[in-house]
Design a protein around this motif. Structure first.
Motif, PDB file in Angstrom:
ATOM      1  N   ASN A  67      -5.384   6.159  -8.851  1.00 37.55           N
ATOM      2  CA  ASN A  67      -4.335   6.869  -9.592  1.00 37.55           C
ATOM      3  C   ASN A  67      -3.236   7.348  -8.652  1.00 37.55           C
ATOM      4  O   ASN A  67      -2.050   7.270  -8.985  1.00 37.55           O
ATOM      5  CB  ASN A  67      -4.919   8.051 -10.372  1.00 37.55           C
ATOM      6  CG  ASN A  67      -5.635   7.604 -11.621  1.00 37.55           C
ATOM      7  OD1 ASN A  67      -5.403   6.529 -12.151  1.00 37.55           O
ATOM      8  ND2 ASN A  67      -6.543   8.450 -12.103  1.00 37.55           N
ATOM      9  N   SER A  72     -15.846  -2.825  -4.704  1.00 36.36           N
ATOM     10  CA  SER A  72     -15.052  -2.665  -5.929  1.00 36.36           C
ATOM     11  C   SER A  72     -13.894  -3.665  -6.006  1.00 36.36           C
ATOM     12  O   SER A  72     -13.240  -3.769  -7.042  1.00 36.36           O
ATOM     13  CB  SER A  72     -14.512  -1.242  -6.022  1.00 36.36           C
ATOM     14  OG  SER A  72     -13.587  -0.994  -4.968  1.00 36.36           O
ATOM     15  N   THR A  89     -11.101  -3.453  -4.393  1.00 30.74           N
ATOM     16  CA  THR A  89      -9.818  -2.736  -4.382  1.00 30.74           C
ATOM     17  C   THR A  89      -9.191  -2.635  -2.995  1.00 30.74           C
ATOM     18  O   THR A  89      -8.158  -1.982  -2.848  1.00 30.74           O
ATOM     19  CB  THR A  89      -9.997  -1.312  -4.956  1.00 30.74           C
ATOM     20  OG1 THR A  89     -10.973  -0.615  -4.180  1.00 30.74           O
ATOM     21  CG2 THR A  89     -10.415  -1.354  -6.411  1.00 30.74           C
ATOM     22  N   SER A 136     -17.296   6.379  -7.185  1.00 32.30           N
ATOM     23  CA  SER A 136     -16.274   5.903  -8.112  1.00 32.30           C
ATOM     24  C   SER A 136     -15.282   6.995  -8.491  1.00 32.30           C
ATOM     25  O   SER A 136     -14.119   6.694  -8.793  1.00 32.30           O
ATOM     26  CB  SER A 136     -16.914   5.313  -9.361  1.00 32.30           C
ATOM     27  OG  SER A 136     -17.676   6.297 -10.042  1.00 32.30           O
ATOM     28  N   HIS A 184     -11.372   6.305  -8.196  1.00 33.13           N
ATOM     29  CA  HIS A 184     -10.491   6.543  -9.336  1.00 33.13           C
ATOM     30  C   HIS A 184      -9.319   7.449  -8.927  1.00 33.13           C
ATOM     31  O   HIS A 184      -8.162   7.162  -9.259  1.00 33.13           O
ATOM     32  CB  HIS A 184     -11.287   7.168 -10.482  1.00 33.13           C
ATOM     33  CG  HIS A 184     -10.499   7.417 -11.712  1.00 33.13           C
ATOM     34  ND1 HIS A 184     -10.091   6.412 -12.558  1.00 33.13           N
ATOM     35  CD2 HIS A 184     -10.021   8.569 -12.240  1.00 33.13           C
ATOM     36  CE1 HIS A 184      -9.394   6.930 -13.553  1.00 33.13           C
ATOM     37  NE2 HIS A 184      -9.341   8.240 -13.383  1.00 33.13           N
TER      38      HIS A 184
END
Length: 117
Positions: free
Chosen positions: A70, A99, A101, A62, A66
Motif C-alpha cells: 500500500n 509472495s 513481490t 503478510s 500488505h
C-alpha cells in the motif's frame, strides 16, 4: 522493547529524505499501524525520497507485506520514490521472494546505498 514489539523511528533530512527505521516484529499481532502512519506521512510530505530501513526487522508476515505494498502505491501516486533498505534478514527477504513481490519494490543493500537511488 520486547522481541515481538514493533518500533518505528522517523528522521527527516534537510535535503528532502524521510528515513523510517523499523525494528522488531511486523506482523498481524504487533500491528503495522505505526509503520503505516509513518509511510503515509512520508508519501504526503513532498519530500524527494523515502527510505524504509528494514535491517532491524526480525520478522515480517503478510500484514507487513500488505502495509508495504500500500505504501508503494501511495508513494508512486505522489511521485516520491520508496526504497527498502537492508540488509534484510533471511525471513524478511523470503517474504518478498515467496509472495512474488520482489519486483514491485526498489531494494538497497544499506541505508547509504538507498540514499543514492
Amino acid at each position: 522493547m520486547t522481541a515481538d514489539e514493533l518500533h518505528v523511528v522517523v528522521e527527516a533530512t534537510d535535503d528532502g529524505v524521510v528515513l523510517i527505521r523499523v525494528r522488531g516484529t511486523l506482523d498481524g499481532w504487533s500491528g503495522p499501524s505505526g509503520l503505516v502512519e509513518a509511510l503515509d506521512e512520508a508519501a504526503g510530505s513532498g519530500g524527494r525520497l523515502t527510505v524504509a530501513d528494514l535491517s532491524g526487522l526480525e520478522f515480517a508476515d503478510s500484514a507487513a507485506l500488505h502495509a508495504l505494498l500500500n505504501a508503494q502505491h501511495r508513494h508512486a501516486e505522489a511521485g516520491v520514490p520508496l526504497v527498502l533498505a537492508g540488509p534484510l534478514g533471511t525471513g524478511v527477504r523470503r517474504l518478498f521472494e515467496v509472495s512474488g513481490t520482489s519486483g514491485v519494490f526498489t531494494f538497497a543493500d544499506t541505508v547509504d546505498a538507498a540514499l543514492t537511488c
